[in-house]
Design a protein around this motif. Structure first.
Motif, PDB file in Angstrom:
ATOM      1  N   ASN A 152       9.185   8.189   1.143  1.00  0.00           N
ATOM      2  CA  ASN A 152       9.334   9.141   1.883  1.00  0.00           C
ATOM      3  C   ASN A 152      10.352   9.225   3.059  1.00  0.00           C
ATOM      4  OD1 ASN A 152       7.515  10.819   0.233  1.00  0.00           O
ATOM      5  ND2 ASN A 152       5.608  10.416   1.471  1.00  0.00           N
ATOM      6  N   PRO A 153      10.826  10.270   3.531  1.00  0.00           N
ATOM      7  CA  PRO A 153      11.648   9.988   4.882  1.00  0.00           C
ATOM      8  C   PRO A 153      10.870   9.304   6.130  1.00  0.00           C
ATOM      9  CG  PRO A 153      11.793  12.287   3.940  1.00  0.00           C
ATOM     10  CD  PRO A 153      10.630  11.632   3.276  1.00  0.00           C
ATOM     11  N   HIS A 154      11.698   8.765   6.911  1.00  0.00           N
ATOM     12  CA  HIS A 154      11.124   7.953   8.004  1.00  0.00           C
ATOM     13  C   HIS A 154      11.965   8.359   9.315  1.00  0.00           C
ATOM     14  CE1 HIS A 154      10.137   5.435   4.280  1.00  0.00           C
ATOM     15  NE2 HIS A 154       8.868   5.422   4.932  1.00  0.00           N
ATOM     16  N   PRO A 155      11.526   9.339   9.797  1.00  0.00           N
ATOM     17  CA  PRO A 155      12.338   9.780  10.929  1.00  0.00           C
ATOM     18  C   PRO A 155      12.031   8.904  12.406  1.00  0.00           C
ATOM     19  CG  PRO A 155      10.750  11.430  10.461  1.00  0.00           C
ATOM     20  CD  PRO A 155      10.803  10.333   9.458  1.00  0.00           C
ATOM     21  N   TRP A 156      12.229   7.613  12.393  1.00  0.00           N
ATOM     22  CA  TRP A 156      11.766   6.697  13.309  1.00  0.00           C
ATOM     23  C   TRP A 156      12.504   6.919  14.922  1.00  0.00           C
ATOM     24  CZ3 TRP A 156      10.708   1.376  10.931  1.00  0.00           C
ATOM     25  CH2 TRP A 156       9.671   1.229   9.885  1.00  0.00           C
ATOM     26  N   TRP A 157      11.525   6.421  15.857  1.00  0.00           N
ATOM     27  CA  TRP A 157      12.378   6.828  17.313  1.00  0.00           C
ATOM     28  C   TRP A 157      11.966   5.674  18.135  1.00  0.00           C
ATOM     29  CZ3 TRP A 157       9.841   7.469  22.129  1.00  0.00           C
ATOM     30  CH2 TRP A 157      10.652   8.081  23.112  1.00  0.00           C
ATOM     31  N   LEU A 158      12.938   4.743  18.485  1.00  0.00           N
ATOM     32  CA  LEU A 158      12.600   3.757  19.114  1.00  0.00           C
ATOM     33  C   LEU A 158      13.263   3.607  20.448  1.00  0.00           C
ATOM     34  CD1 LEU A 158      12.869   2.773  15.968  1.00  0.00           C
ATOM     35  CD2 LEU A 158      12.323   0.671  16.682  1.00  0.00           C
ATOM     36  N   THR A 159      12.775   3.022  21.448  1.00  0.00           N
ATOM     37  CA  THR A 159      13.382   3.090  22.860  1.00  0.00           C
ATOM     38  C   THR A 159      12.728   2.135  23.659  1.00  0.00           C
ATOM     39  OG1 THR A 159      11.533   4.616  23.687  1.00  0.00           O
ATOM     40  CG2 THR A 159      13.632   5.521  22.955  1.00  0.00           C
ATOM     41  N   ILE A 184       8.090   5.581  18.027  1.00  0.00           N
ATOM     42  CA  ILE A 184       7.065   6.406  17.135  1.00  0.00           C
ATOM     43  C   ILE A 184       7.578   5.968  15.901  1.00  0.00           C
ATOM     44  CG2 ILE A 184       6.507   8.734  16.429  1.00  0.00           C
ATOM     45  CD1 ILE A 184       7.598   9.551  19.266  1.00  0.00           C
ATOM     46  N   ILE A 185       6.837   5.329  15.111  1.00  0.00           N
ATOM     47  CA  ILE A 185       6.956   4.696  13.667  1.00  0.00           C
ATOM     48  C   ILE A 185       6.398   5.714  12.938  1.00  0.00           C
ATOM     49  CG2 ILE A 185       6.855   2.638  12.440  1.00  0.00           C
ATOM     50  CD1 ILE A 185       8.487   2.516  14.704  1.00  0.00           C
ATOM     51  N   ARG A 186       7.006   6.554  12.132  1.00  0.00           N
ATOM     52  CA  ARG A 186       6.316   7.886  11.317  1.00  0.00           C
ATOM     53  C   ARG A 186       6.595   7.144   9.874  1.00  0.00           C
ATOM     54  NH1 ARG A 186       9.686  10.876  15.026  1.00  0.00           N
ATOM     55  NH2 ARG A 186       8.439  12.398  15.989  1.00  0.00           N
ATOM     56  N   PHE A 187       5.312   7.555   9.106  1.00  0.00           N
ATOM     57  CA  PHE A 187       5.061   7.333   7.688  1.00  0.00           C
ATOM     58  C   PHE A 187       4.520   8.603   7.199  1.00  0.00           C
ATOM     59  CE2 PHE A 187       5.377   2.787   8.618  1.00  0.00           C
ATOM     60  CZ  PHE A 187       6.266   2.242   7.557  1.00  0.00           C
ATOM     61  N   PRO A 188       5.354   9.585   7.169  1.00  0.00           N
ATOM     62  CA  PRO A 188       4.921  11.182   6.712  1.00  0.00           C
ATOM     63  C   PRO A 188       4.297  10.926   5.672  1.00  0.00           C
ATOM     64  CG  PRO A 188       7.231  11.028   7.877  1.00  0.00           C
ATOM     65  CD  PRO A 188       6.854   9.883   7.558  1.00  0.00           C
ATOM     66  N   PRO A 189       3.138  11.865   5.337  1.00  0.00           N
ATOM     67  CA  PRO A 189       2.642  11.574   3.582  1.00  0.00           C
ATOM     68  C   PRO A 189       3.351  12.718   2.937  1.00  0.00           C
ATOM     69  CG  PRO A 189       1.455  13.193   5.307  1.00  0.00           C
ATOM     70  CD  PRO A 189       2.473  12.542   6.076  1.00  0.00           C
ATOM     71  N   SER A 190       4.377  13.308   3.382  1.00  0.00           N
ATOM     72  CA  SER A 190       5.212  14.211   2.229  1.00  0.00           C
ATOM     73  C   SER A 190       6.551  14.037   2.687  1.00  0.00           C
ATOM     74  CB  SER A 190       4.611  15.596   2.245  1.00  0.00           C
ATOM     75  OG  SER A 190       5.056  16.110   3.492  1.00  0.00           O
ATOM     76  N   ASP A 238       1.997  13.961  13.422  1.00  0.00           N
ATOM     77  CA  ASP A 238       3.472  13.413  13.977  1.00  0.00           C
ATOM     78  C   ASP A 238       3.889  12.147  13.335  1.00  0.00           C
ATOM     79  OD1 ASP A 238       4.167  15.814  15.249  1.00  0.00           O
ATOM     80  OD2 ASP A 238       3.123  15.316  17.115  1.00  0.00           O
ATOM     81  N   VAL A 239       2.762  11.178  13.128  1.00  0.00           N
ATOM     82  CA  VAL A 239       3.136  10.025  12.535  1.00  0.00           C
ATOM     83  C   VAL A 239       2.690   9.390  11.236  1.00  0.00           C
ATOM     84  CG1 VAL A 239       3.281   9.068  15.050  1.00  0.00           C
ATOM     85  CG2 VAL A 239       1.004   8.717  13.729  1.00  0.00           C
ATOM     86  N   GLY A 240       1.672  10.369  10.804  1.00  0.00           N
ATOM     87  CA  GLY A 240       1.099  10.027   9.572  1.00  0.00           C
ATOM     88  C   GLY A 240       0.051   9.067   9.707  1.00  0.00           C
ATOM     89  N   PRO A 241      -0.794   8.866   8.455  1.00  0.00           N
ATOM     90  CA  PRO A 241      -1.953   8.258   8.329  1.00  0.00           C
ATOM     91  C   PRO A 241      -1.718   6.920   8.808  1.00  0.00           C
ATOM     92  CG  PRO A 241      -1.767   9.048   6.433  1.00  0.00           C
ATOM     93  CD  PRO A 241      -0.694   9.946   7.305  1.00  0.00           C
ATOM     94  N   PHE A 242      -0.618   6.296   8.362  1.00  0.00           N
ATOM     95  CA  PHE A 242      -0.300   4.773   8.363  1.00  0.00           C
ATOM     96  C   PHE A 242       0.752   4.430   9.324  1.00  0.00           C
ATOM     97  CE2 PHE A 242      -1.718   5.752   4.096  1.00  0.00           C
ATOM     98  CZ  PHE A 242      -2.914   4.865   3.983  1.00  0.00           C
ATOM     99  N   GLY A 243       1.075   5.567  10.347  1.00  0.00           N
ATOM    100  CA  GLY A 243       2.083   5.378  11.150  1.00  0.00           C
ATOM    101  C   GLY A 243       1.643   4.783  12.348  1.00  0.00           C
ATOM    102  N   LEU A 252       0.660  -1.235   0.017  1.00  0.00           N
ATOM    103  CA  LEU A 252       0.133  -0.099  -0.133  1.00  0.00           C
ATOM    104  C   LEU A 252       0.704   1.226   0.101  1.00  0.00           C
ATOM    105  CD1 LEU A 252      -2.845   1.469   0.180  1.00  0.00           C
ATOM    106  CD2 LEU A 252      -2.403   0.942   2.685  1.00  0.00           C
ATOM    107  N   LEU A 253       1.850   1.325   0.902  1.00  0.00           N
ATOM    108  CA  LEU A 253       2.705   2.230   1.380  1.00  0.00           C
ATOM    109  C   LEU A 253       3.492   2.590  -0.229  1.00  0.00           C
ATOM    110  CD1 LEU A 253       3.815   2.206   4.609  1.00  0.00           C
ATOM    111  CD2 LEU A 253       2.319   3.716   3.871  1.00  0.00           C
ATOM    112  N   ARG A 254       3.957   1.444  -0.922  1.00  0.00           N
ATOM    113  CA  ARG A 254       4.678   1.724  -2.264  1.00  0.00           C
ATOM    114  C   ARG A 254       3.638   2.358  -3.409  1.00  0.00           C
ATOM    115  NH1 ARG A 254       9.717  -0.107  -2.774  1.00  0.00           N
ATOM    116  NH2 ARG A 254      10.461  -1.718  -1.035  1.00  0.00           N
ATOM    117  N   SER A 255       2.354   1.841  -3.302  1.00  0.00           N
ATOM    118  CA  SER A 255       1.530   2.332  -4.218  1.00  0.00           C
ATOM    119  C   SER A 255       1.300   3.815  -4.202  1.00  0.00           C
ATOM    120  CB  SER A 255       0.003   1.402  -4.360  1.00  0.00           C
ATOM    121  OG  SER A 255      -0.286   1.775  -2.989  1.00  0.00           O
ATOM    122  N   ASN A 256       1.150   4.466  -3.049  1.00  0.00           N
ATOM    123  CA  ASN A 256       0.834   5.760  -2.648  1.00  0.00           C
ATOM    124  C   ASN A 256       1.938   6.669  -2.518  1.00  0.00           C
ATOM    125  OD1 ASN A 256       1.729   5.601  -0.133  1.00  0.00           O
ATOM    126  ND2 ASN A 256      -0.468   5.292   0.753  1.00  0.00           N
TER     127      ASN A 256
END
Length: 475
Positions: free
Chosen positions: A334-341, A398-404, A363-368, A325-329
């Motif tokens: 897009n950049p992925h500024p993930w944060w894992l703790t 915080i698993i971000r998938f920004p829309p832009s 902050d996470v995007g609609p699919f984050g 899905l994310l590849r299709s849209n």
């Protein structure tokens, strides 16, 4: 081994003109033959450009060349050659780092995807090339009714890549990290030496490589523990009205040991609010159904529950649907500024609730998602993989998938990642080292804590010229 023209063509060391004969050489290095000119290889710009990026699309560091080996011997040749000239080397599997960790600015990137052979499957183990993906490992193991005990949610990561950082999955509470389930490794050190390491053979190197961020050696082959694979998985996605009730039920099912996999998340609901999800899975075979009381006493919104029943393989590869899905849209690139703790179990709810108050859907995007769930730390034994010193810890990511790809916003997220890390660290939390923000050598010393002296000594012994993996900036 002589680095002659035929060997280079076979191994695939591209953009060779970047390594002219007058390249800087380490003091006292043995002179080796010059490499062929750049126009020998038509794919130079494309290959080097690919190695200048990673899944994060935040850091851009252009190597002078990319080496595509097919054997450990070729990896050793490339490392020695680069080390003699004072050039840095980074191993790259599938390129899924998020902050330039597998890059080598002006140096050599070793593309490990060609070392991906599944060599054999035995009754309790599998031997694979470090460039193999976990999906390839799983499919090979399942032919014998076996599975690695811990699988990452996304199976297109390379074996060598996850062993360098830890490798966490839904069954980590029971089986530890993927680094806790590797029995032996073949590696090439920063000095270009091929060595085998295990708990009994070169144990200091074994501990420095597992979770050691690629600082001492490049993994070329791994022997991984296998267990019997279940036939099916019943997965329960339960939803809650608030964070407090989610956290309470997560602790309850962890204590009871109800699930073979336990995870959870805070999800954007599309209207600016959040959905709170517990994700648990029970393994079973077709002749023995799961306990019907597995959800007894839970306070979830039962009418909203999503319960699925899949084969073990279909459940393991389910994340591929989101990737498609994310590849299709276009959002996959897009950049992925993930944060894992990891948070301490004793203060996890308080810290997480405070951070959640300041986060928005944007902050996470609609699919984050914001990952939050408890795990038992007793099964985690890898010295270099840090964990809060308590019986229970909470992955909080915080698993971000920004829309832009608005870089001003991405830079602000990276800065926010750093500030959040400082806050969590001051409360006893620790980093999972695949996050997107800068770290200094001092930060890494603090991160590794008691394991730091051993890692530093291993670095001096196995990578004395500091050739390997500059992207982390550990030393």
């Amino acid at each position: 081994m002589t680095l002659n023209r035929r060997r280079l063509l076979g191994g695939g060391l591209t953009c060779a003109a970047a390594f002219a004969t007058d390249a800087t050489k380490a003091a006292g290095a043995v002179e080796r033959p010059a490499l062929p000119a750049a126009d020998t290889f038509n794919c130079c710009a494309e290959v080097v450009g690919e190695a200048s990026e990673d899944f994060g699309h935040i850091i851009h560091r252009r190597p002078r060349s990319v080496f595509r080996p097919s054997s450990a011997a070729e990896v050793g040749t490339a490392i020695r050659w680069a080390g003699d000239r004072g050039l840095k080397v980074a191993a790259r599997g599938q390129g899924h780092s998020t902050y330039g960790r597998s890059m080598a600015d002006g140096g050599v990137v070793i593309d490990m995807r060609g070392i991906n052979t599944v060599r054999r499957v035995d009754a309790d183990r599998i031997v694979v090339g470090a460039g193999a993906t976990w999906r390839e490992v799983l499919i090979a193991a399942l032919t014998s009714g076996l599975t690695p005990p811990v699988l990452t949610n996304y199976l297109e990561l390379s074996v060598g890549g996850t062993l360098a950082v830890g490798g966490i999955g839904g069954s980590t509470s029971r089986h530890g990290m993927q680094t806790d389930n590797v029995l032996e490794m073949d590696v090439v050190t920063g000095a270009g030496r091929e060595l085998t390491c295990s708990p009994d053979l070169n144990p200091d190197l074994f501990d420095a490589v597992r979770g050691g961020l690629g600082q001492c050696a490049v993994i070329t082959r791994a022997t991984l523990r296998l267990v019997r694979a279940p036939e099916r998985v019943r997965r329960f996605q339960l939803f809650y009205p608030d964070f407090k009730s989610l956290a309470a039920d997560q602790r309850l099912v962890l204590e009871d040991g109800r699930f073979d996999q336990l995870q959870g998340a805070v999800l954007p609901d599309g209207t600016g609010g959040w959905r709170y999800q517990l994700d648990g899975a029970v393994y079973y075979d077709s002749d023995a159904a799961p306990d019907p009381n597995v959800l007894a006493g839970l306070s979830d919104q039962r009418g909203a529950a999503v319960i699925s029943d899949l084969t073990y393989l279909d459940d393991a590869v389910a994340f591929a649907k989101l990737e498609t899905l994310l590849r299709s849209n276009g959002q996959w690139s897009n950049p992925h500024p993930w944060w894992l703790t990891f948070l301490r179990g004793s203060n996890a709810e308080r810290l997480a609730a405070g951070i959640l108050q300041d986060l928005t859907n944007e902050d996470v995007g609609p699919f984050g998602r914001i990952t939050y769930y408890p795990l038992l730390t007793g099964a985690l034994r890898t010295p270099s993989v840090r964990m809060p010193d308590e019986d229970v810890a909470f992955p909080f990511n915080i698993i971000r998938f920004p829309p832009s790809n608005n870089m001003a916003k991405i830079d602000a997220m990276v800065a926010r990642n750093r500030a959040l890390y400082e806050s969590v660290r001051s409360e006893g939390g620790v980093l999972y080292p695949v996050s997107a923000f800068p770290m200094t050598s001092g930060d890494w010393q603090d991160h590794f804590g008691p394991a730091w002296p051993r890692l530093r000594q291993a670095k001096k012994r196995y990578d004395p010229r500091h050739t390997l993996t500059p992207g982390y900036q550990v030393f």
